[in-house]
Each structure stands twice: as structure tokens, then as C-alpha cells.
Motif scaffolding. Sequence first.
Motif, PDB file in Angstrom:
ATOM      1  N   PRO A  82      86.603  30.072  58.114  1.00  0.00           N
ATOM      2  CA  PRO A  82      86.304  29.794  56.705  1.00  0.00           C
ATOM      3  C   PRO A  82      85.400  28.578  56.487  1.00  0.00           C
ATOM      4  O   PRO A  82      85.496  27.928  55.455  1.00  0.00           O
ATOM      5  N   PHE A  83      84.569  28.267  57.441  1.00  0.00           N
ATOM      6  CA  PHE A  83      83.610  27.162  57.298  1.00  0.00           C
ATOM      7  C   PHE A  83      82.187  27.731  57.209  1.00  0.00           C
ATOM      8  O   PHE A  83      81.230  27.105  57.660  1.00  0.00           O
ATOM      9  N   ASP A  84      82.068  28.909  56.632  1.00  0.00           N
ATOM     10  CA  ASP A  84      80.799  29.625  56.630  1.00  0.00           C
ATOM     11  C   ASP A  84      79.921  29.235  55.450  1.00  0.00           C
ATOM     12  O   ASP A  84      80.384  28.680  54.447  1.00  0.00           O
ATOM     13  N   LYS A  85      78.647  29.524  55.609  1.00  0.00           N
ATOM     14  CA  LYS A  85      77.646  29.357  54.556  1.00  0.00           C
ATOM     15  C   LYS A  85      76.982  30.715  54.329  1.00  0.00           C
ATOM     16  O   LYS A  85      76.729  31.448  55.281  1.00  0.00           O
ATOM     17  N   GLN A  86      76.717  31.039  53.080  1.00  0.00           N
ATOM     18  CA  GLN A  86      76.154  32.328  52.726  1.00  0.00           C
ATOM     19  C   GLN A  86      74.887  32.153  51.895  1.00  0.00           C
ATOM     20  O   GLN A  86      74.746  31.173  51.166  1.00  0.00           O
ATOM     21  N   TYR A  87      74.011  33.142  52.008  1.00  0.00           N
ATOM     22  CA  TYR A  87      72.826  33.207  51.146  1.00  0.00           C
ATOM     23  C   TYR A  87      72.867  34.533  50.401  1.00  0.00           C
ATOM     24  O   TYR A  87      72.909  35.607  51.015  1.00  0.00           O
ATOM     25  N   CYS A  88      72.883  34.452  49.088  1.00  0.00           N
ATOM     26  CA  CYS A  88      72.898  35.642  48.245  1.00  0.00           C
ATOM     27  C   CYS A  88      71.770  35.534  47.232  1.00  0.00           C
ATOM     28  O   CYS A  88      71.410  34.424  46.806  1.00  0.00           O
ATOM     29  N   SER A  89      71.237  36.679  46.829  1.00  0.00           N
ATOM     30  CA  SER A  89      70.101  36.662  45.916  1.00  0.00           C
ATOM     31  C   SER A  89      70.170  37.820  44.941  1.00  0.00           C
ATOM     32  O   SER A  89      70.752  38.879  45.236  1.00  0.00           O
ATOM     33  N   LEU A  90      69.577  37.590  43.771  1.00  0.00           N
ATOM     34  CA  LEU A  90      69.354  38.640  42.786  1.00  0.00           C
ATOM     35  C   LEU A  90      67.883  39.037  42.902  1.00  0.00           C
ATOM     36  O   LEU A  90      67.003  38.197  42.720  1.00  0.00           O
ATOM     37  N   ASN A  91      67.625  40.290  43.208  1.00  0.00           N
ATOM     38  CA  ASN A  91      66.261  40.771  43.405  1.00  0.00           C
ATOM     39  C   ASN A  91      65.902  41.779  42.317  1.00  0.00           C
ATOM     40  O   ASN A  91      66.653  42.731  42.079  1.00  0.00           O
ATOM     41  N   PHE A  92      64.749  41.548  41.684  1.00  0.00           N
ATOM     42  CA  PHE A  92      64.264  42.450  40.647  1.00  0.00           C
ATOM     43  C   PHE A  92      62.797  42.775  40.920  1.00  0.00           C
ATOM     44  O   PHE A  92      62.033  41.908  41.347  1.00  0.00           O
ATOM     45  N   VAL A  93      62.440  44.018  40.655  1.00  0.00           N
ATOM     46  CA  VAL A  93      61.063  44.476  40.847  1.00  0.00           C
ATOM     47  C   VAL A  93      60.563  45.071  39.542  1.00  0.00           C
ATOM     48  O   VAL A  93      61.295  45.790  38.849  1.00  0.00           O
ATOM     49  N   SER A  94      59.315  44.762  39.228  1.00  0.00           N
ATOM     50  CA  SER A  94      58.675  45.336  38.046  1.00  0.00           C
ATOM     51  C   SER A  94      57.961  46.617  38.452  1.00  0.00           C
ATOM     52  O   SER A  94      56.809  46.589  38.878  1.00  0.00           O
ATOM     53  N   TYR A  95      58.681  47.743  38.368  1.00  0.00           N
ATOM     54  CA  TYR A  95      58.105  49.020  38.776  1.00  0.00           C
ATOM     55  C   TYR A  95      56.960  49.410  37.838  1.00  0.00           C
ATOM     56  O   TYR A  95      57.072  49.372  36.629  1.00  0.00           O
ATOM     57  N   GLY A  96      55.841  49.780  38.424  1.00  0.00           N
ATOM     58  CA  GLY A  96      54.686  50.213  37.663  1.00  0.00           C
ATOM     59  C   GLY A  96      53.699  49.107  37.370  1.00  0.00           C
ATOM     60  O   GLY A  96      52.574  49.372  36.940  1.00  0.00           O
ATOM     61  N   TYR A  97      54.107  47.838  37.595  1.00  0.00           N
ATOM     62  CA  TYR A  97      53.203  46.723  37.297  1.00  0.00           C
ATOM     63  C   TYR A  97      53.021  45.879  38.555  1.00  0.00           C
ATOM     64  O   TYR A  97      53.933  45.140  38.963  1.00  0.00           O
ATOM     65  N   GLY A  98      51.869  46.033  39.175  1.00  0.00           N
ATOM     66  CA  GLY A  98      51.555  45.260  40.359  1.00  0.00           C
ATOM     67  C   GLY A  98      50.959  43.916  39.996  1.00  0.00           C
ATOM     68  O   GLY A  98      50.955  43.499  38.836  1.00  0.00           O
ATOM     69  N   SER A 111      58.692  34.299  42.653  1.00  0.00           N
ATOM     70  CA  SER A 111      58.201  35.674  42.603  1.00  0.00           C
ATOM     71  C   SER A 111      57.260  35.886  43.779  1.00  0.00           C
ATOM     72  O   SER A 111      56.620  34.946  44.263  1.00  0.00           O
ATOM     73  N   ARG A 112      57.171  37.136  44.221  1.00  0.00           N
ATOM     74  CA  ARG A 112      56.314  37.464  45.346  1.00  0.00           C
ATOM     75  C   ARG A 112      55.850  38.915  45.194  1.00  0.00           C
ATOM     76  O   ARG A 112      56.395  39.676  44.382  1.00  0.00           O
ATOM     77  N   ILE A 113      54.855  39.272  45.981  1.00  0.00           N
ATOM     78  CA  ILE A 113      54.339  40.629  45.968  1.00  0.00           C
ATOM     79  C   ILE A 113      54.949  41.393  47.135  1.00  0.00           C
ATOM     80  O   ILE A 113      54.809  40.996  48.298  1.00  0.00           O
ATOM     81  N   ALA A 114      55.672  42.463  46.824  1.00  0.00           N
ATOM     82  CA  ALA A 114      56.307  43.292  47.849  1.00  0.00           C
ATOM     83  C   ALA A 114      55.876  44.737  47.636  1.00  0.00           C
ATOM     84  O   ALA A 114      56.159  45.331  46.586  1.00  0.00           O
ATOM     85  N   ASN A 115      55.180  45.289  48.634  1.00  0.00           N
ATOM     86  CA  ASN A 115      54.690  46.666  48.570  1.00  0.00           C
ATOM     87  C   ASN A 115      53.832  46.911  47.329  1.00  0.00           C
ATOM     88  O   ASN A 115      53.914  47.966  46.687  1.00  0.00           O
ATOM     89  N   GLY A 116      53.025  45.927  46.990  1.00  0.00           N
ATOM     90  CA  GLY A 116      52.132  46.059  45.850  1.00  0.00           C
ATOM     91  C   GLY A 116      52.780  45.835  44.505  1.00  0.00           C
ATOM     92  O   GLY A 116      52.114  45.937  43.468  1.00  0.00           O
ATOM     93  N   LEU A 117      54.099  45.528  44.458  1.00  0.00           N
ATOM     94  CA  LEU A 117      54.819  45.312  43.212  1.00  0.00           C
ATOM     95  C   LEU A 117      55.258  43.864  43.110  1.00  0.00           C
ATOM     96  O   LEU A 117      55.480  43.184  44.121  1.00  0.00           O
TER      97      LEU A 117
END
Length: 400
Positions: A161-177, A210-216
Motif C-alpha cells: 500500500p505504498f503505491d503511486k498511481q497516474y490516472c487521466s481523463l482523456n477527451f477527443v474532439s471527433y471531427g475536428y482536427g 492538449s495534443r494531436i493524436a491520430n489527426g484529432l
Amino acid sequence: MESIRFNTRLLLCLCILYSTYSYNVTDEDLLFKDLFTNYNKELRAGNDRDYPLNVSMSFYLFAIKEFDEATSKFTVNGVFVTTWRDERLSWDPTNYNNITRTLMSQDKIWLPNLVSTNPFEDIYGLGSSLVKIYLYYDGSCVWTTMQSFEVICDADVTNYPFDKQYCSLNFVSYGYGEEWMKVTFTSSKILLTQYQESGLWDIEDTATFSRIANGLTEVVVGLNLKRRSAYYIAGLVLPMTIVAILQSFVFLLPNDSGERVGFSVTVLLASVVFLTIIQEKLPESSEPNISILGFLLFGYVSLGVLVTLCVILSSNMHMYEESKPVPAWLRVLFCLKRNKVDEDFSTGSTIRVASKEESRDEESISSSWKDVAKAFDRYCFISSLSLYALQFVIYFAIVL
């Protein structure tokens, strides 16, 4: 008297001025009719189509609601504040009795289409039909979306129980590159001004980008979490270790008591119960690694099984017949004294010394296996304590 008259006139002027610049529902209704005449919400905001629309975002975290390592479910409560400019929704305040801003439903206008890419169950987007958008006279839109976000977060429980975690909320704007929309955050960190501290997790660091992933265009809100381990140390690791070490003290119980095997098995079962509790809290997957705490408890249980076997062996040695001689290697191993004998060379046979010496030798022979059992218990007691302590030290040296 003059001051009273002056104040009265000033108050009257203010009332007239306020009434002149105030608006009513008729003015706002007229504004809405004019704004949404020929408005097509399917078209992206922004007059200049040669450049991407600038969308500004910020994220306020309210609380960490749940993090279930076994199911990889991570839930937080928070709010996205998103702003952009839609020139089609601008107006001249002087034409509408000086209306500078208004509220409208998000279903009426174009929105940045942000959809979760790591939902725990159903795919969802930002906002709901209950959300209102602030609209200003220059076309600026402020969209505040407060939600409970449920996402998948694969836990790394190696150091639990001495662990560290990384969690994220990921959202993509489909249709808008990137050529259609450019998303930027007002702050590179999550805003924690409204955050309520979690009882189980500390937030070590955050990131919004924000970043570009697969053109989105992808929006990422990340949290680096550290488990609050005080509860687990006091309620799990230390009791588990104390119960395991307690099994070593079975060697201090007299063999004649008849309770040694029962005591050893009971303590062993308690260690198995702890192992079951830990396994219920940890994910079934072994990626990226199995919890080291599981290995520690497995070592405790294995050593407990060995202790139980040694207790049974010690009890058997204690009950050996008096006439059965003790092997020489056992006397050497446990540093026992050799039995006194007197040989009769005239007859070529070994006889015991007469009278008092004979009785003393017979007593020595009858108690020799008991001496072996006692020496064996001392050896097992020290060895088992040392092995338990060694496992405990190695575990903390690895996880800390």
C-alpha cells in the motif's frame, strides 16, 4: 437642508439612469429571436475558416470520488470551463436596451464536441441538457460543465500500500482536427481551489494539456496520486506481521502441554485470512507486476507451514522411546553431552555403571531425546524469528 436636497437629486438621477440602462424580458426575447434567425448550430464557430478556432479550457477538481484498483474504476467530480468566440452570436447592446450578456441552453448553439476516450462504462461527452451557457455581446461563449467523470485507470499495485498511481481523463474532439480547432489550457495544472481532500489519496502533481493524436485534438487531464499508507500500516501490515511472528513463540510452549500443534495451525489460518483480504483488494491482472505485499504474505504463510511441520517433528522427538539411542550427528549438531558408559573389556560387552552411577546414566538416557527436542525448539525459535524479521526488512527496503 441643502445637503438633503442634493442627496435627493443625486438619488433621483441614479434611479433614472438605472431605469434607462435596465432591460426587460421583451428585450431579451427580441435578442434571442434575432440571434437564432438563420443560425445553424451544425457549422463550426469562427468566421475565418482558414484558421482553427481557438478554444480555451480549464479544469477545477472538486473531489476524488472513488478509485477501485480491482476493477480499474476511477471517478472524480469536477468542472470544465470552456470558452470560445462565435461571431454569429454577437450583437450591439444599444439595440437591446444595453443587454451585455445572457444565458442559453447548450442545445441551441455549436459546441466543441469533446467525447471521453477512456470511459469506464458508456461513452459520454461534456455537458448535459441542464447546462446553461453564458453568452456575451461580442460573441464570447463560456461553457461550464460540472460532471462526475468515470474512467478506466489501470492500477500499478507493485508497491501496495505504498503505491503511486497516474490516472487521466482523456477527451477527443471527433471531427475536428488541428486545422479546425486549437485547444489550449489557461493553466498547465488542475485548479484545486475547490478541492476537498481525499482520505485515501494525496495529489502529488497534476497536468492539463492538449495534443494531436491520430489527426484529432485530444484533451488530457492527469493526476499523480500517492496512497495515504498510515491506515494500511496500522490496520494491515503490522497486524499481519505480528500474527506471523507470534507463530515463532509456539516453540516456547512445553511439549507436554499438548497445545502446540493447535496453536500453530490457528496462527497459520489467521495468516491465510490476511492473504484473502489482500487478494480481494488487488486487481486480478498481474500487469505490470504482482504486489510485493502478496509475496511478503506468501512468505509468511510458507514459513508458518514450515514452523508447523517443525512443531510436529519436535513433538515426535519428545515422545521417542527411552531405549532408542540418540545419533551422534544430532549430539554434535545440538552440542549435547555424550552419555557416560563403562565397558567391560573382559567380556567384550558394554555394561552400565552400578548403583548410583547406573541410575544417573539411565536417567540421562531416558531424557536424551527430550534434550534433543528442547535444543531443536531453541534452534527453530531463533531461526524463524530471524527469517520473519528478514522478510519484513527486505519488503520495506524494496517499497520505500
